[in-house]
Design a protein around this motif. Structure first.
Motif, PDB file in Angstrom:
ATOM      1  N   SER A 111       0.876  -1.133   0.265  1.00 40.38           N
ATOM      2  CA  SER A 111      -0.030  -0.132   0.165  1.00 40.38           C
ATOM      3  C   SER A 111       0.850   1.391   0.204  1.00 40.38           C
ATOM      4  CB  SER A 111      -0.706   0.072   1.204  1.00 40.38           C
ATOM      5  OG  SER A 111      -1.932   1.094   1.215  1.00 40.38           O
ATOM      6  N   ILE A 112       1.981   1.236   0.736  1.00 38.57           N
ATOM      7  CA  ILE A 112       2.923   2.507   0.746  1.00 38.57           C
ATOM      8  C   ILE A 112       3.552   2.734  -0.610  1.00 38.57           C
ATOM      9  CG2 ILE A 112       5.245   3.051   1.561  1.00 38.57           C
ATOM     10  CD1 ILE A 112       4.530   1.660   4.267  1.00 38.57           C
ATOM     11  N   LEU A 113       3.867   1.441  -1.354  1.00 40.83           N
ATOM     12  CA  LEU A 113       4.495   1.867  -2.611  1.00 40.83           C
ATOM     13  C   LEU A 113       3.434   2.450  -3.596  1.00 40.83           C
ATOM     14  CD1 LEU A 113       6.807  -0.468  -4.339  1.00 40.83           C
ATOM     15  CD2 LEU A 113       4.732   0.300  -5.664  1.00 40.83           C
ATOM     16  N   LEU A 114       2.234   1.773  -3.588  1.00 42.14           N
ATOM     17  CA  LEU A 114       1.072   2.190  -4.436  1.00 42.14           C
ATOM     18  C   LEU A 114       0.794   3.588  -4.223  1.00 42.14           C
ATOM     19  CD1 LEU A 114      -1.059  -1.011  -4.611  1.00 42.14           C
ATOM     20  CD2 LEU A 114       0.292  -0.016  -6.370  1.00 42.14           C
ATOM     21  N   HIS A 115       0.636   4.148  -2.782  1.00 46.04           N
ATOM     22  CA  HIS A 115       0.161   5.524  -2.548  1.00 46.04           C
ATOM     23  C   HIS A 115       1.388   6.542  -3.044  1.00 46.04           C
ATOM     24  CE1 HIS A 115      -3.044   3.921  -0.269  1.00 46.04           C
ATOM     25  NE2 HIS A 115      -3.553   4.933  -0.431  1.00 46.04           N
ATOM     26  N   LEU A 116       2.648   5.997  -2.542  1.00 50.29           N
ATOM     27  CA  LEU A 116       3.858   6.957  -3.034  1.00 50.29           C
ATOM     28  C   LEU A 116       4.002   7.195  -4.407  1.00 50.29           C
ATOM     29  CD1 LEU A 116       6.014   8.501  -1.668  1.00 50.29           C
ATOM     30  CD2 LEU A 116       7.411   6.261  -1.344  1.00 50.29           C
ATOM     31  N   HIS A 117       4.068   6.051  -5.036  1.00 49.07           N
ATOM     32  CA  HIS A 117       4.407   6.207  -6.598  1.00 49.07           C
ATOM     33  C   HIS A 117       3.291   6.702  -7.575  1.00 49.07           C
ATOM     34  CE1 HIS A 117       7.932   3.245  -6.366  1.00 49.07           C
ATOM     35  NE2 HIS A 117       8.142   4.069  -5.474  1.00 49.07           N
ATOM     36  N   ILE A 118       1.959   6.315  -7.032  1.00 50.25           N
ATOM     37  CA  ILE A 118       0.932   6.494  -7.901  1.00 50.25           C
ATOM     38  C   ILE A 118       0.181   7.816  -7.291  1.00 50.25           C
ATOM     39  CG2 ILE A 118      -1.271   5.800  -8.995  1.00 50.25           C
ATOM     40  CD1 ILE A 118       0.116   3.121  -9.186  1.00 50.25           C
ATOM     41  N   LEU A 119      -0.537   7.496  -6.182  1.00 49.18           N
ATOM     42  CA  LEU A 119      -1.599   8.681  -5.790  1.00 49.18           C
ATOM     43  C   LEU A 119      -0.778   9.973  -5.564  1.00 49.18           C
ATOM     44  CD1 LEU A 119      -4.332   9.416  -4.907  1.00 49.18           C
ATOM     45  CD2 LEU A 119      -3.662   8.821  -2.485  1.00 49.18           C
ATOM     46  N   THR A 120       0.220   9.886  -4.810  1.00 47.11           N
ATOM     47  CA  THR A 120       0.780  11.397  -4.162  1.00 47.11           C
ATOM     48  C   THR A 120       1.508  11.913  -5.436  1.00 47.11           C
ATOM     49  OG1 THR A 120       1.444  10.585  -1.941  1.00 47.11           O
ATOM     50  CG2 THR A 120       2.673  12.313  -2.824  1.00 47.11           C
ATOM     51  N   ALA A 121       2.178  11.066  -6.353  1.00 42.40           N
ATOM     52  CA  ALA A 121       2.892  11.908  -7.611  1.00 42.40           C
ATOM     53  C   ALA A 121       1.890  12.379  -8.642  1.00 42.40           C
ATOM     54  CB  ALA A 121       3.744  10.662  -8.255  1.00 42.40           C
ATOM     55  N   THR A 122       0.746  11.565  -8.771  1.00 42.40           N
ATOM     56  CA  THR A 122      -0.346  12.045  -9.517  1.00 42.40           C
ATOM     57  C   THR A 122      -0.927  13.293  -8.944  1.00 42.40           C
ATOM     58  OG1 THR A 122      -0.871   9.694 -10.294  1.00 42.40           O
ATOM     59  CG2 THR A 122      -2.605  11.468 -10.835  1.00 42.40           C
ATOM     60  N   MET A 123      -1.194  13.369  -7.819  1.00 42.92           N
ATOM     61  CA  MET A 123      -1.861  14.514  -7.204  1.00 42.92           C
ATOM     62  C   MET A 123      -1.110  15.876  -7.179  1.00 42.92           C
ATOM     63  SD  MET A 123      -5.106  13.287  -7.067  1.00 42.92           S
ATOM     64  CE  MET A 123      -5.758  14.771  -6.525  1.00 42.92           C
ATOM     65  N   LEU A 124       0.164  15.636  -6.850  1.00 46.79           N
ATOM     66  CA  LEU A 124       1.120  16.750  -6.865  1.00 46.79           C
ATOM     67  C   LEU A 124       1.364  17.289  -8.402  1.00 46.79           C
ATOM     68  CD1 LEU A 124       4.061  15.355  -4.589  1.00 46.79           C
ATOM     69  CD2 LEU A 124       2.243  16.987  -4.045  1.00 46.79           C
ATOM     70  N   CYS A 125       1.292  16.349  -9.439  1.00 50.17           N
ATOM     71  CA  CYS A 125       1.211  16.954 -10.857  1.00 50.17           C
ATOM     72  C   CYS A 125       0.045  17.678 -11.020  1.00 50.17           C
ATOM     73  CB  CYS A 125       1.303  15.786 -11.795  1.00 50.17           C
ATOM     74  SG  CYS A 125       2.863  14.790 -11.891  1.00 50.17           S
ATOM     75  N   ARG A 126      -1.207  17.062 -10.389  1.00 43.99           N
ATOM     76  CA  ARG A 126      -2.336  17.855 -10.419  1.00 43.99           C
ATOM     77  C   ARG A 126      -2.437  19.137  -9.916  1.00 43.99           C
ATOM     78  NH1 ARG A 126      -7.246  19.933  -8.097  1.00 43.99           N
ATOM     79  NH2 ARG A 126      -9.065  19.762  -9.811  1.00 43.99           N
ATOM     80  N   PHE A 127      -2.028  19.329  -8.662  1.00 46.28           N
ATOM     81  CA  PHE A 127      -2.158  20.556  -7.936  1.00 46.28           C
ATOM     82  C   PHE A 127      -1.180  21.553  -8.226  1.00 46.28           C
ATOM     83  CE2 PHE A 127      -3.718  17.662  -4.171  1.00 46.28           C
ATOM     84  CZ  PHE A 127      -5.053  17.790  -4.612  1.00 46.28           C
TER      85      PHE A 127
END
Length: 268
Positions: A111-127
């Motif tokens: 879960s840590i890997l998925l959140h870090l590599h996908i969710l957080t990276a994607t949302m930082l790109c978005r914001f």
């Protein structure tokens, strides 16, 4: 901790306490950029900030954050808004690595890997990408890997997340190109950092053999590509030439290596 970079234009580097992220931050500081550096290693990120300040004289704000948390991206964006920090450069570098079949991985680690590599990276790109687009300028650098093209056993989830970042970055590159924002994805092979849990002796040997690239060299190549607004870069001629060969390895040979690999006995 009091914010040291209020009302500043900064380069934001995640995972900047060590390895590639540290080098990105150090080299950006050497270019004169004030920094907001983020890591889940509190002492190391504060030590890194003091080092960059003493070496380059720029303003540096170290921020202790767990970027694998579900709300990490919105909280980091909110921190920047509260302190009137404008992010001109976003380096999405934070990541983890483990070598283990998906059925054997602890679910929390997965879960840590998925959140870090996908969710957080994607949302930082978005914001931050949206704010850059509104200003008509900015740079986003996403750290992927050659593994994104190599669906090998043991790195199945890691490789899948890097493949996602490659696809995301290439698409967002075209979405933001006409708005003055550059998006670059960097896809290195092996890098001489602690990510792979190798001994210093093995890392030095890997560098001498050309199997591993020093992190400072990789960061230089990544920043050069970012400032040139290249869409995708695979640093190192050897890596570039090796990739088609690695893609062509048949499945039966991959399974043979897996069966006889010590990595599968001891894992990371």
């Amino acid at each position: 901790m009091e914010c040291l970079v209020n009302s500043c234009v900064v380069a934001l580097v995640t995972g900047a306490s060590s390895g590639i992220g540290y080098e990105y931050a150090r080299q950006l500081a050497a270019r004169g950029f004030d920094l907001l550096i983020v890591s889940n290693e509190k002492e190391k990120i504060e030590d890194a900030a003091q080092m960059f300040i003493s070496e380059s004289g720029v303003k540096v704000q170290p921020l202790f954050r767990d970027l694998s948390a579900p709300d990490a991206a919105i909280e980091l964006f909110g921190y920047c808004k509260e302190n009137d920090i404008t992010v001109e450069i976003l380096v999405n570098n934070a990541g983890i690595f483990f070598f283990r079949d998906i059925t054997d991985v602890d679910e929390d680690r997965l879960s840590i890997l998925l959140h870090l590599h996908i969710l957080t990276a994607t949302m930082l790109c978005r914001f931050f990408g949206r704010e850059m687009a509104s200003r008509g300028k900015g740079y986003i650098l996403n750290m992927a890997s050659m593994a994104g093209w190599l669906p090998y056993p043991g790195i199945s989830v890691y490789a899948a997340t890097k493949s996602y970042l490659i696809t995301l970055s290439k698409a967002v590159y075209n979405e933001l190109y006409d708005k003055g924002v550059g998006v670059t994805v960097v896809c290195p092979g092996g890098v001489a950092t602690n990510l792979y849990h190798l001994s210093r002796k093995l890392m030095r040997l890997g560098v001498r053999l050309g199997v591993l690239m020093p992190s400072d060299r990789l960061a230089r190549k990544g920043l050069k590509a970012m400032f040139s607004k290249k869409r995708c870069v695979i640093p190192g001629v050897i890596n570039y030439l090796f990739l088609p060969l690695a893609k062509a390895i048949p499945s039966f040979m991959i399974r043979y290596v897996k069966r006889h690999s010590k990595l599968y006995r001891y894992g990371l």
